[in-house]
Design an enzyme around this catalytic site. Structure first.
Site, short mmCIF file in Angstrom:
data_model
loop_
_atom_site.label_atom_id
_atom_site.label_comp_id
_atom_site.label_asym_id
_atom_site.label_seq_id
_atom_site.Cartn_x
_atom_site.Cartn_y
_atom_site.Cartn_z
N MET A 31 1.87 -0.42 4.92
CA MET A 31 1.51 0.56 5.96
C MET A 31 0.00 0.85 5.88
SD MET A 31 4.74 3.03 6.53
CE MET A 31 4.46 4.19 5.22
N GLU A 44 -5.23 -0.87 -5.00
CA GLU A 44 -5.06 -1.95 -5.97
C GLU A 44 -3.58 -2.38 -6.09
OE1 GLU A 44 -7.53 -3.69 -7.17
OE2 GLU A 44 -6.12 -4.89 -8.32
N GLY A 45 -2.67 -1.44 -5.90
CA GLY A 45 -1.24 -1.79 -5.96
C GLY A 45 -0.90 -2.83 -4.89
N HIS A 46 -1.37 -2.59 -3.66
CA HIS A 46 -1.12 -3.55 -2.58
C HIS A 46 -1.80 -4.89 -2.89
CE1 HIS A 46 -1.02 0.32 -0.13
NE2 HIS A 46 0.15 -0.21 0.16
N GLY A 59 6.46 -3.51 -3.72
CA GLY A 59 6.07 -2.81 -4.95
C GLY A 59 7.26 -2.05 -5.54
N GLN A 108 13.59 1.32 -2.35
CA GLN A 108 13.31 0.46 -1.19
C GLN A 108 13.49 -1.01 -1.57
OE1 GLN A 108 9.96 0.95 1.75
NE2 GLN A 108 8.93 -0.50 0.42
N VAL A 167 1.37 -0.38 -10.23
CA VAL A 167 -0.03 -0.38 -10.69
C VAL A 167 -0.46 1.07 -10.84
CG1 VAL A 167 -2.40 -1.08 -10.19
CG2 VAL A 167 -0.49 -2.58 -9.58
N SER A 193 -0.85 5.17 -4.99
CA SER A 193 -0.13 5.44 -3.75
C SER A 193 -1.14 5.86 -2.70
CB SER A 193 0.87 6.59 -3.98
OG SER A 193 1.29 7.14 -2.75
O1 PAF Z 1 6.50 0.31 1.51
C1 PAF Z 1 5.96 0.39 2.63
O2 PAF Z 1 4.75 0.44 2.78
C2 PAF Z 1 6.85 0.45 3.87
O3 PAF Z 1 8.01 1.15 3.62
C3 PAF Z 1 7.14 -0.95 4.46
C4 PAF Z 1 7.93 -1.81 3.49
C5 PAF Z 1 5.84 -1.65 4.82
C6 PAF Z 1 7.98 -0.81 5.73
O4 PAF Z 1 7.33 -0.05 6.69
#
Ligand code: PAF
Length: 273
Positions: A21, A26-28, A138, A144, A167, A176
């Site tokens: 989103m 750094e986690g992404h 993650g 999720q 991370v 986050s």
């Molecule tokens: O984890 C997230 O950023 C969101 O829930 C995702 C998986 C991109 C779905 O909108």
């Protein structure tokens, strides 16, 4: 997006997909690196998905910075940055949702009843658009990750779902996008999540086997911070997310806490030696 993916696949190339989103940290980026190592092409999406936010949640104020994100994604060497817009993904008359029966009715799902239906629906749609071989999520959003894996299995989607490790900042705070909401004093109070998880882990290493004892200690230590409110402290099976009373195998300890108005989650696997 589908045409690009078809071309990649026609050329015999495999696709790794990291859905996000945005407001990338750094986690992404670590998920992108993992993706790069698992397939020939890397696709990253940024879409702040309205259907996973409940009334009164932070959809409008969710942090966004597409220009910064573009640079970061480029630096990680992604082949495609996919930026769909809401009108395209949810055209007028949209009425099809993906919903699991049981896994969403625990942990975060208890206070966010529509959240996981929004997540599974958008992720299923993005999977259909990107057609990945492997998708990376993650593990900070542990529930999720488990739910997506179950959806992929139940709906026979031909996708490998991989979980990337949490991370943390040098002092232990899990990264986050929502950390950007925290004021300075809240930022230091937010460390109580990591401290509680570490204390839980140490207790198990030292021989504690009773979940309630650990839970009570965590509740006591977190409640000592003014302006910090616990939503849940759960010790559960890492696959089914069912509560566990006796810790005689690896158990997931998961927390959701509100620091001021900011809702933070974190988790750790507690493994008896
Ligand atoms: O984890 C997230 O950023 C969101 O829930 C995702 C998986 C991109 C779905 O909108």
């Amino acid at each position: 997006m589908q045409a690009h993916s078809r071309n990649f696949r026609k050329s015999g190339l495999t696709i790794a997909f990291v859905p996000t989103m945005g407001f990338l940290h750094e986690g992404h980026l670590s998920l992108m690196r993992l993706g790069r190592s698992l397939a020939d092409c890397l696709v990253v999406s940024i879409f702040v998905n309205p259907t996973q936010f409940g009334p009164g949640e932070d959809f409008e104020s969710y942090p966004r910075n597409t220009e910064q994100d573009r640079k970061k994604v480029k630096k990680e060497g992604a082949d495609i940055l996919f930026l769909p817009d809401a009108a395209e993904l949810y055209p007028e008359g949209f009425e099809t949702f993906v919903r699991l029966d049981n896994l969403p009715n625990k942990l975060c799902g208890l206070s966010r009843p529509q959240h996981f239906q929004g997540v599974t629906t958008i992720v299923a749609k993005l999977f259909n658009l990107v057609q990945p071989n492997v998708a990376i999520f993650g593990k900070k959003d542990y529930q999720q990750w488990i739910i997506i894996r179950r959806m992929v299995r139940d709906l026979n989607m031909d996708i490998e779902v991989v979980g990337g490790p949490i991370v943390r900042e040098p002092d232990g705070l899990a990264m986050s996008s929502r950390n950007s909401y925290l004021e300075k004093d809240q930022r230091s109070k937010a460390l109580c999540l990591y401290h509680a998880l570490s204390a839980g882990s140490k207790a198990v290493t030292a021989g504690e086997r009773n979940s309630d004892t650990i839970k009570q200690e965590v509740i006591r230590s977190i409640s000592a911070h003014e302006g910090v409110n616990i939503e849940y402290v759960v010790l559960c099976d890492p696959e089914t997310l069912e509560n566990v009373n006796q810790i005689n195998r690896p158990v997931l300890m998961a927390l959701a806490v509100k620091v001021g108005k900011t809702r933070l989650i974190d988790n750790m696997l507690l493994t008896p030696p």
